[in-house]
Design an enzyme around this catalytic site. Sequence first.
Site, PDB file in Angstrom:
ATOM      1  N   GLU A 279     -20.791  20.717  23.113  1.00 30.56           N
ATOM      2  CA  GLU A 279     -21.114  19.494  22.443  1.00 30.56           C
ATOM      3  C   GLU A 279     -22.551  19.568  22.535  1.00 30.56           C
ATOM      4  O   GLU A 279     -23.358  18.451  22.603  1.00 30.56           O
ATOM      5  CB  GLU A 279     -20.227  18.164  21.638  1.00 30.56           C
ATOM      6  CG  GLU A 279     -18.952  18.387  21.001  1.00 30.56           C
ATOM      7  CD  GLU A 279     -18.072  16.857  21.906  1.00 30.56           C
ATOM      8  OE1 GLU A 279     -17.060  16.705  20.426  1.00 30.56           O
ATOM      9  OE2 GLU A 279     -18.174  16.113  22.269  1.00 30.56           O
ATOM     10  N   PRO A 280     -22.981  20.324  22.279  1.00 28.44           N
ATOM     11  CA  PRO A 280     -25.102  19.990  22.270  1.00 28.44           C
ATOM     12  C   PRO A 280     -25.612  19.629  21.847  1.00 28.44           C
ATOM     13  O   PRO A 280     -24.941  20.181  20.446  1.00 28.44           O
ATOM     14  CB  PRO A 280     -25.557  20.906  23.313  1.00 28.44           C
ATOM     15  CG  PRO A 280     -24.054  21.967  22.632  1.00 28.44           C
ATOM     16  CD  PRO A 280     -22.946  21.654  22.372  1.00 28.44           C
ATOM     17  N   ARG A 282     -28.890  17.170  20.879  1.00 30.67           N
ATOM     18  CA  ARG A 282     -30.663  16.896  21.565  1.00 30.67           C
ATOM     19  C   ARG A 282     -30.902  18.307  22.239  1.00 30.67           C
ATOM     20  O   ARG A 282     -31.928  19.073  21.838  1.00 30.67           O
ATOM     21  CB  ARG A 282     -30.414  16.057  22.951  1.00 30.67           C
ATOM     22  CG  ARG A 282     -32.500  15.921  23.090  1.00 30.67           C
ATOM     23  CD  ARG A 282     -31.891  15.361  24.426  1.00 30.67           C
ATOM     24  NE  ARG A 282     -31.061  13.660  24.998  1.00 30.67           N
ATOM     25  CZ  ARG A 282     -31.686  12.965  24.291  1.00 30.67           C
ATOM     26  NH1 ARG A 282     -32.892  12.739  23.905  1.00 30.67           N
ATOM     27  NH2 ARG A 282     -30.383  12.482  23.976  1.00 30.67           N
ATOM     28  N   ARG A 319     -37.644   5.932  19.811  1.00 37.39           N
ATOM     29  CA  ARG A 319     -37.099   6.030  21.160  1.00 37.39           C
ATOM     30  C   ARG A 319     -37.826   5.236  22.728  1.00 37.39           C
ATOM     31  O   ARG A 319     -37.430   4.968  23.592  1.00 37.39           O
ATOM     32  CB  ARG A 319     -37.185   7.626  21.479  1.00 37.39           C
ATOM     33  CG  ARG A 319     -35.604   8.474  20.637  1.00 37.39           C
ATOM     34  CD  ARG A 319     -35.386   9.760  20.548  1.00 37.39           C
ATOM     35  NE  ARG A 319     -34.225   9.357  21.835  1.00 37.39           N
ATOM     36  CZ  ARG A 319     -34.783   9.940  23.583  1.00 37.39           C
ATOM     37  NH1 ARG A 319     -36.408  10.386  23.306  1.00 37.39           N
ATOM     38  NH2 ARG A 319     -34.432  10.071  24.075  1.00 37.39           N
ATOM     39  N   TYR A 323     -35.904   2.856  24.282  1.00 39.29           N
ATOM     40  CA  TYR A 323     -35.410   3.417  25.943  1.00 39.29           C
ATOM     41  C   TYR A 323     -36.699   3.166  26.635  1.00 39.29           C
ATOM     42  O   TYR A 323     -36.053   3.994  28.173  1.00 39.29           O
ATOM     43  CB  TYR A 323     -34.508   5.062  25.742  1.00 39.29           C
ATOM     44  CG  TYR A 323     -33.858   5.066  24.507  1.00 39.29           C
ATOM     45  CD1 TYR A 323     -32.856   4.302  24.400  1.00 39.29           C
ATOM     46  CD2 TYR A 323     -34.422   5.889  23.705  1.00 39.29           C
ATOM     47  CE1 TYR A 323     -32.072   4.056  23.689  1.00 39.29           C
ATOM     48  CE2 TYR A 323     -32.986   6.415  22.602  1.00 39.29           C
ATOM     49  CZ  TYR A 323     -31.803   4.640  22.687  1.00 39.29           C
ATOM     50  OH  TYR A 323     -30.593   5.545  21.635  1.00 39.29           O
ATOM     51  N   CYS A 350     -45.718  -4.526  13.185  1.00 38.18           N
ATOM     52  CA  CYS A 350     -45.800  -5.718  12.836  1.00 38.18           C
ATOM     53  C   CYS A 350     -45.496  -6.197  14.602  1.00 38.18           C
ATOM     54  O   CYS A 350     -43.844  -6.683  14.637  1.00 38.18           O
ATOM     55  CB  CYS A 350     -45.386  -6.910  12.384  1.00 38.18           C
ATOM     56  SG  CYS A 350     -46.952  -7.218  11.502  1.00 38.18           S
ATOM     57  N   GLU A 351     -44.657  -5.395  15.741  1.00 38.97           N
ATOM     58  CA  GLU A 351     -44.359  -5.437  16.838  1.00 38.97           C
ATOM     59  C   GLU A 351     -45.042  -5.263  17.382  1.00 38.97           C
ATOM     60  O   GLU A 351     -45.783  -4.391  17.847  1.00 38.97           O
ATOM     61  CB  GLU A 351     -43.245  -4.436  16.925  1.00 38.97           C
ATOM     62  CG  GLU A 351     -42.002  -4.630  17.329  1.00 38.97           C
ATOM     63  CD  GLU A 351     -40.922  -5.504  16.976  1.00 38.97           C
ATOM     64  OE1 GLU A 351     -39.986  -6.454  18.110  1.00 38.97           O
ATOM     65  OE2 GLU A 351     -40.935  -5.483  15.825  1.00 38.97           O
ATOM     66  N   TYR A 379     -33.315  12.517  17.889  1.00 42.30           N
ATOM     67  CA  TYR A 379     -32.845  11.292  17.469  1.00 42.30           C
ATOM     68  C   TYR A 379     -34.289  11.104  17.004  1.00 42.30           C
ATOM     69  O   TYR A 379     -34.622   9.402  17.418  1.00 42.30           O
ATOM     70  CB  TYR A 379     -32.609  10.609  18.762  1.00 42.30           C
ATOM     71  CG  TYR A 379     -30.934  11.547  19.220  1.00 42.30           C
ATOM     72  CD1 TYR A 379     -30.209  11.341  19.031  1.00 42.30           C
ATOM     73  CD2 TYR A 379     -31.307  12.302  20.669  1.00 42.30           C
ATOM     74  CE1 TYR A 379     -28.951  12.057  18.819  1.00 42.30           C
ATOM     75  CE2 TYR A 379     -29.356  13.063  21.349  1.00 42.30           C
ATOM     76  CZ  TYR A 379     -28.899  12.722  20.305  1.00 42.30           C
ATOM     77  OH  TYR A 379     -27.409  13.175  20.334  1.00 42.30           O
TER      78      TYR A 379
HETATM   79  N1  LLP Z   1     -21.048  14.821  21.469  1.00 38.44           N
HETATM   80  C1  LLP Z   1     -20.754  13.186  22.098  1.00 38.44           C
HETATM   81  C2  LLP Z   1     -19.629  13.105  22.023  1.00 38.44           C
HETATM   82  C3  LLP Z   1     -22.032  12.453  21.573  1.00 38.44           C
HETATM   83  O1  LLP Z   1     -21.240  11.150  22.094  1.00 38.44           O
HETATM   84  C4  LLP Z   1     -22.684  12.715  22.064  1.00 38.44           C
HETATM   85  C5  LLP Z   1     -24.310  12.462  21.953  1.00 38.44           C
HETATM   86  C6  LLP Z   1     -23.069  14.302  22.418  1.00 38.44           C
HETATM   87  C7  LLP Z   1     -21.807  15.031  22.130  1.00 38.44           C
HETATM   88  C8  LLP Z   1     -24.542  14.436  21.850  1.00 38.44           C
HETATM   89  O2  LLP Z   1     -25.596  14.746  23.459  1.00 38.44           O
HETATM   90  P1  LLP Z   1     -26.424  15.165  23.417  1.00 38.44           P
HETATM   91  O3  LLP Z   1     -25.805  16.944  24.061  1.00 38.44           O
HETATM   92  O4  LLP Z   1     -27.569  14.944  21.974  1.00 38.44           O
HETATM   93  O5  LLP Z   1     -27.056  14.819  24.719  1.00 38.44           O
HETATM   94  N2  LLP Z   1     -30.123   8.018  20.838  1.00 38.44           N
HETATM   95  C9  LLP Z   1     -29.949   8.498  21.700  1.00 38.44           C
HETATM   96  C10 LLP Z   1     -28.804   9.919  22.281  1.00 38.44           C
HETATM   97  C11 LLP Z   1     -27.192   9.240  21.677  1.00 38.44           C
HETATM   98  C12 LLP Z   1     -26.767  10.352  22.080  1.00 38.44           C
HETATM   99  C13 LLP Z   1     -25.375   9.751  21.901  1.00 38.44           C
HETATM  100  N3  LLP Z   1     -23.672  10.641  21.798  1.00 38.44           N
HETATM  101  C14 LLP Z   1     -31.410   9.292  22.303  1.00 38.44           C
HETATM  102  O6  LLP Z   1     -32.222   9.227  21.538  1.00 38.44           O
HETATM  103  O7  LLP Z   1     -31.669   9.619  23.584  1.00 38.44           O
END
Ligand code: LLP
Length: 420
Positions: A279-280, A282, A319, A323, A350-351, A379
């Site tokens: 499940e990619p 990003r 982000r 983070y 304003c932050e 994201y």
């Molecule tokens: N599958 C599930 C169940 C997830 O919860 C996520 C991400 C993914 C797949 C995909 O993950 P990725 O391949 O994109 O790393 N907002 C944060 C990232 C939160 C990710 C949440 N879940 C950021 O901006 O870094």
Amino acid sequence: MDNLIFAGCDTVELAKKYGTPLYLMSEDFIVDRLNEIKKGFLNKHQNTMAVYASKAFLTKEMARIVKREGIGIDVVSGGELYTAIQVDFPMEKVIFHGNNKTYEELELAIDNDVGRIVVDHGEEIDMIEDIASKKNKIAHILFRISPGLNIHTHKYIQTGQVDSKFGIPLTEKTINEAIERALRAKNIEFLGFHFHIGSQLSDNENHIQAIRIMVDLINDVKNRYGLITRELNTGGGYGIHYSDQEERKPLSYFTDEIMQEIEKGCKEYQLERPLVIIEPGRWVVGESGITLYTIGAIKEIPEIRTYVSVDGGMPDNPRPSLYGAKYEGVLANKISEERKQLVTIAGKCCESGDILIWDIMLPKVEKGDILAVLSTGAYNYSMSSNYNRIPRPAVVMIKDGKDRVIVKRETYEDLLRNDI
Ligand code: LLP
């Protein structure tokens, strides 16, 4: 040419044409990544499935692209699911996640026959059974397991540790309870397990550790219940290149190891290897996007710092403030000029924490210059807000050097649309 070219287009011209801030996305890049998934994973390993984690970036057009390329989609809310429904996304390729799905969201999922619902905790099973039996449907489920690992990434994007709001903790009691509940339910078919351990991971070790735990679990439930695990969903989390501190690895760096570890574990226990899902999110879109801003106020505090403010910030990219995420930036209209000025890029909210990039070397910055922040495809749009009543930027998709708007810029009227 002194301007930054992105996906075959002059970014300064696009800034003039559409205004700033502006999200630019390259469809060619996205399709390349989806092709790498097909070539490097789906075609290479039998009995596999790939879904794009749409929380990274989702619009109707993005859902259409993923659909056209034949990849599935992971949704995590009624809104994401609704978007997929609106473009007639093949529902058998939809995986529905969430740690607190509402009854209504589950109804929407079951009404539309989504391929898999990933159950996060035991009670959800009762809700699913209730809905599925009323509608005379069979709901296909996976259990999300929290494998109890401490992952090397930002605390807020770790998800697989014991102390987590996600998934069923890996204790015999909780797992057995959930499985027994699912086995009792007449309108539920158990397919297997899911884990997602975190995001922006730079190595594959955590996936490997999680797989060892999951294979043990698969063997356990087989021995205890005679239950065959037909699917193992290994989540996403593959890291990308934001700045020169991170290196993007090819998909196979993660998936080959994942497959090898699963094969190995199944052989050891003499288990039939389940369908493997990835499940990619990003990794598919992160580097496909950049954001353009216009430079406004420049404030030099002698011997301290020079703040260069742009016309966006925290609302279009939360982000850095959320983070401490680090981004690379360039002056799009001075791309070949020497970088000799140290500045800090501030947003317009304003932050005090609304800083996009601390300490970046740029060519001499002047009001009206165009700043491009790189690798903003994941994201950013999906996490954007209207804080300070700032309208969201437009999203422009580029394919074969041709640009098209896929999300219109919000207007002040849009901001007031639901105000009474
Ligand atoms: N599958 C599930 C169940 C997830 O919860 C996520 C991400 C993914 C797949 C995909 O993950 P990725 O391949 O994109 O790393 N907002 C944060 C990232 C939160 C990710 C949440 N879940 C950021 O901006 O870094």
